[in-house]
Design an enzyme around this catalytic site. Structure first.
Site, PDB file in Angstrom:
ATOM      1  N   GLY A   1      -3.178   1.049 -63.335  1.00  0.00           N
ATOM      2  CA  GLY A   1      -4.001   1.696 -64.357  1.00  0.00           C
ATOM      3  C   GLY A   1      -3.215   2.751 -65.097  1.00  0.00           C
ATOM      4  O   GLY A   1      -1.987   2.814 -64.971  1.00  0.00           O
ATOM      5  N   ASN A   2      -3.891   3.557 -65.881  1.00  0.00           N
ATOM      6  CA  ASN A   2      -3.214   4.644 -66.599  1.00  0.00           C
ATOM      7  C   ASN A   2      -4.151   5.844 -66.701  1.00  0.00           C
ATOM      8  O   ASN A   2      -5.303   5.778 -66.271  1.00  0.00           O
ATOM      9  CB  ASN A   2      -2.728   4.158 -67.970  1.00  0.00           C
ATOM     10  CG  ASN A   2      -3.870   3.722 -68.857  1.00  0.00           C
ATOM     11  OD1 ASN A   2      -4.702   4.523 -69.268  1.00  0.00           O
ATOM     12  ND2 ASN A   2      -3.945   2.414 -69.132  1.00  0.00           N
ATOM     13  N   ARG A   3      -3.669   6.926 -67.269  1.00  0.00           N
ATOM     14  CA  ARG A   3      -4.400   8.197 -67.240  1.00  0.00           C
ATOM     15  C   ARG A   3      -5.403   8.376 -68.374  1.00  0.00           C
ATOM     16  O   ARG A   3      -5.937   9.467 -68.559  1.00  0.00           O
ATOM     17  CB  ARG A   3      -3.410   9.369 -67.265  1.00  0.00           C
ATOM     18  CG  ARG A   3      -2.576   9.471 -66.013  1.00  0.00           C
ATOM     19  CD  ARG A   3      -1.752  10.752 -66.027  1.00  0.00           C
ATOM     20  NE  ARG A   3      -0.836  10.804 -64.911  1.00  0.00           N
ATOM     21  CZ  ARG A   3      -1.196  11.147 -63.669  1.00  0.00           C
ATOM     22  NH1 ARG A   3      -2.442  11.479 -63.406  1.00  0.00           N
ATOM     23  NH2 ARG A   3      -0.300  11.169 -62.712  1.00  0.00           N
ATOM     24  N   SER A   4      -5.669   7.337 -69.140  1.00  0.00           N
ATOM     25  CA  SER A   4      -6.658   7.487 -70.208  1.00  0.00           C
ATOM     26  C   SER A   4      -8.048   7.730 -69.616  1.00  0.00           C
ATOM     27  O   SER A   4      -8.506   6.983 -68.757  1.00  0.00           O
ATOM     28  CB  SER A   4      -6.690   6.215 -71.059  1.00  0.00           C
ATOM     29  OG  SER A   4      -7.814   6.250 -71.908  1.00  0.00           O
TER      30      SER A   4
ATOM     31  N   ALA B   1      -6.427   2.526 -74.005  1.00  0.00           N
ATOM     32  CA  ALA B   1      -5.039   2.521 -73.538  1.00  0.00           C
ATOM     33  C   ALA B   1      -4.840   1.202 -72.789  1.00  0.00           C
ATOM     34  O   ALA B   1      -5.272   1.047 -71.650  1.00  0.00           O
ATOM     35  CB  ALA B   1      -4.783   3.705 -72.630  1.00  0.00           C
TER      36      ALA B   1
END
Ligand code: C5P
Length: 221
Positions: free
Chosen positions: A29-32, A97
């Protein structure tokens, strides 16, 4: 002009980070946080648009007044969903994102630690660039992209504006802690083909969202 500046416009907004599963319990995943996209969806409703909102964040409150709310997890699902509504869209705001890579293989059981191994390899495949694909396919649609950068913000953003064939690019410096990912405020620069970039001062994401959509409404008019 007036408060209903996007009245009659079909606006598609995407929000949140995609999750690319590795196995049934893990993902990349990512930090969005999705906050910027949620603010854009809410501002578009407030400006009178018919909003189709595609999000990866079912735990966040649903913005009031949407035409349609759709949840997705992966880049592939996001692409399928955006494609299915693209024809009827007047404006597409890609605030999501999207993961650039996903695990090459999905393992259907929980991957176990192997005894006496200190390393594990994960092979990743590129995901499709949804926005660039829309940029190639667009006929009448107005495309808004985002660019989150940690360095050389404007240079990278200018390159993306052209490479993805978007009409408005919102460039976002994510190297500073008071703006961008996860927080309620943002400071962005708006880039358009053949125009001088305009930097919007640090403000709540709701304010930034309205400023972005006001620019869109101006350019549509
Ligand atoms: O290239 P980069 O990921 O920085 O571009 C960001 C913009 O492109 C965002 O608007 C994002 O929603 C979109 N994007 C996409 N598909 C990808 C990667 C990014 O639509 N695979």
């Amino acid at each position: 002009f007036g408060p209903q500046r996007l009245s009659g416009q079909n606006v598609v907004v995407t929000a949140g980070g995609t999750q690319e599963p590795i196995d049934p319990v893990r993902y990349i995943g990512n930090r969005s946080s999705g906050k910027m996209g949620y603010a854009v969806a809410q501002a578009a409703v407030a400006m009178g648009a018919n909003v189709i909102f595609i999000s990866t964040r079912p735990e966040l409150p649903v913005p009031a007044g949407l035409h349609k709310m759709i949840y997705v997890e992966t880049a592939a699902q996001l692409q399928g969903t955006v494609s299915s509504v693209f024809e009827g869209a007047d404006v597409v705001v890609m605030a999501a994102a999207v993961a650039d890579f996903k695990p090459a293989q999905y393992v259907t059981h929980k991957i176990k630690k192997q005894p006496n191994t200190t390393e594990m390899q994960l092979t990743l495949d590129r995901t499709p660039d949804i926005l660039a694909t829309l940029g190639q396919q667009k006929t009448h649609q107005f495309l808004v992209g985002f660019a989150a950068e940690t360095d050389d913000l404007l240079q990278h953003a200018q390159t993306k504006l052209a490479a993805k064939n978007v009409d408005l690019l919102v460039a976002n410096d994510v190297s500073q802690h008071d703006r961008g990912f996860g927080v309620d405020q943002n400071a962005v620069t708006l880039l358009q083909p053949n125009a001088v970039p305009e930097t919007l001062a640090l403000a709540d994401k709701s304010v930034i969202a309205t400023q972005i959509l006001e620019r869109v409404a101006e350019l549509l008019a």
